[in-house]
Design a protein around this motif. Structure first.
Motif, PDB file in Angstrom:
ATOM      1  N   ILE A  52     -14.537  -9.247 -11.528  1.00 47.97           N
ATOM      2  CA  ILE A  52     -13.677  -8.053 -11.405  1.00 47.97           C
ATOM      3  C   ILE A  52     -12.260  -8.417 -11.837  1.00 47.97           C
ATOM      4  O   ILE A  52     -11.618  -7.698 -12.606  1.00 47.97           O
ATOM      5  N   LEU A  83     -19.591  -4.719 -16.690  1.00 52.07           N
ATOM      6  CA  LEU A  83     -18.404  -4.041 -16.161  1.00 52.07           C
ATOM      7  C   LEU A  83     -17.763  -3.137 -17.212  1.00 52.07           C
ATOM      8  O   LEU A  83     -16.987  -2.250 -16.894  1.00 52.07           O
ATOM      9  N   ILE A 297     -13.785   0.000  -6.097  1.00 57.06           N
ATOM     10  CA  ILE A 297     -14.173  -1.146  -6.942  1.00 57.06           C
ATOM     11  C   ILE A 297     -15.695  -1.130  -7.111  1.00 57.06           C
ATOM     12  O   ILE A 297     -16.214  -1.317  -8.216  1.00 57.06           O
ATOM     13  N   VAL A 301     -17.905  -0.476 -10.633  1.00 52.09           N
ATOM     14  CA  VAL A 301     -19.006  -1.311 -11.146  1.00 52.09           C
ATOM     15  C   VAL A 301     -20.236  -0.430 -11.395  1.00 52.09           C
ATOM     16  O   VAL A 301     -20.875  -0.509 -12.436  1.00 52.09           O
TER      17      VAL A 301
END
Ligand SMILES: Nc1ncnc2c1ncn2[C@@H]1O[C@H](COP(=O)(O)OP(=O)(O)OP(=O)(O)O)[C@@H](O)[C@H]1O
Ligand SMILES: [Mg+2]
Length: 346
Positions: A52, A83, A297, A301
């Motif tokens: 990330i 991603l 987050i 994804v």
């Protein structure tokens, strides 16, 4: 002689003919000076948010006009491409490392973001046990020849020699941890292994050098030492102010991000770890900041939409951007210092 001294002094088995000498390029000399600035993102534990951070830092660099290449150097479970919503390909880092493809530029693809390219990771999971020193030497040479402003490497978790050597290739190395004690413990372990790997490589290198002499002197000062901290104290004493422990890491900047912070006390972890590292290793592991726990987050994804581009202004995107800016300003400071030194010499 202590185990520590024996460990540092033990020579590695020579590689079969035709293979690059282990550690020559990647650790001791850090190879030819690359045109690009190398950032790596690693961590002692899996699933802490390394990819990330790497992906979003890549996008932030590109967004600030830096031509950037992301390399998925997670040799076991590469998934950085996911991603970005792109599929993995057979033309990946492993085809280059295994020399099926000789020019790394042939395995570079776009991410759909301007100024941001990617080398996707090994789809066939390069078995870490099969990693040869020659693979790392190939990677380092390629990285030194590529023409980007920044290259960001996303690493496998853990402290295997390959991961440590990749981390030591960086100009700026970022370690990601979470507030969990297991993750913090593994992060300290990573740091210790990093120093050991580098000290051992320099001491065992065939080439003479000032750092090598000072490291040897530190070891000879008290062969009974058993910890990295004791070794570094001895290094300071024998260097007598002529060298600082940072030199052991070869000028690499070391940084720390605490990801998935949730509780007020989580915010004390980064500053505490920074102080602990300074007193234990004599080296500042610069705390870049915290990234809060944020379900966005996970959403980013799932939807394969990068956080800083698709959810800007959210708490997590803002904290990621703040860590990024701190790293950029550290790097900028170094560039200015270097330029000032250059001016003094002329
Ligand atoms: N700050 C956060 N808030 C919420 N979820 C997060 C956060 N950071 C990471 N995650 C979740 O953790 C997962 C793992 O993150 P990521 O893939 O970046 O970890 P990693 O360290 O690269 O893992 P690996 O070691 O397997 O490569 C993400 O898919 C995401 O769902
Ligand atoms: Mg990852």
């Amino acid at each position: 002689m202590s185990f520590f001294a024996r460990f540092l002094g033990r020579k590695k088995k020579p590689e079969p003919e035709g293979e690059a000498a282990p550690g020559r390029l990647s650790i001791v000399g850090r190879g030819p000076r690359p045109a690009s600035r190398i950032w790596t993102v690693g961590g002692g534990k899996g699933g802490v948010g390394k990819s990330i951070v790497a992906a979003n830092f890549g996008a932030l660099l590109a967004g600030s006009g830096q031509r950037t290449l992301l390399i998925d150097a997670d040799f076991g479970a590469a998934n950085l491409h996911t991603l970005f919503g792109i599929t993995g390909s057979n033309l990946s880092l492993s085809s280059f490392l295994k020399a099926d493809i000789t020019d790394i530029r042939r395995v570079v693809t776009g991410t759909g973001i301007q100024d941001l390219d990617i080398v996707t990771g090994a789809m066939d999971s390069l078995n870490i046990a099969d990693m040869k020193a020659s693979y790392l030497a190939r990677l380092q040479t390629a990285v030194s020849e590529l023409d980007y402003d920044h290259i960001v490497l996303d690493l496998s978790p853990g402290t295997s020699p390959e991961v440590l050597d990749c981390f030591l290739m960086s100009d700026e190395g970022v370690l990601v941890t979470t507030p969990e004690p297991t993750s913090i413990e593994n992060t300290y372990r990573f740091m210790k292994c990093l120093f050991l790997r580098r000290i051992r490589a320099v001491i065992n290198s065939g080439e003479p050098g000032r750092l090598k002499e000072m490291l040897k002197a530190a070891l000879e000062r008290d062969p009974k030492i058993s910890t990295v901290s004791e070794f570094i104290k001895n290094f300071r004493l024998s260097a007598g102010g002529e060298a600082a422990p940072e030199e052991i890491l070869g000028g690499m900047g070391a940084h720390l991000i605490v990801n998935r912070t949730r509780l007020p006390e989580d915010r004390t972890i980064g500053p505490h770890m920074q102080r602990a590292c300074l007193s234990y290793f004599g080296v500042r592991f610069n705390h870049l900041g915290d990234i809060c726990q944020d379900t966005l987050i996970e959403d980013s994804v799932r939807t394969r939409k990068l956080l800083v581009r698709n959810y800007p202004g959210t708490a997590a995107a803002l904290s990621l951007t703040s860590c990024f800016r701190k790293l950029v300003s550290v790097e900028q400071g170094k560039v200015e210092q270097k330029a000032a030194r250059g001016l003094q010499q002329t």
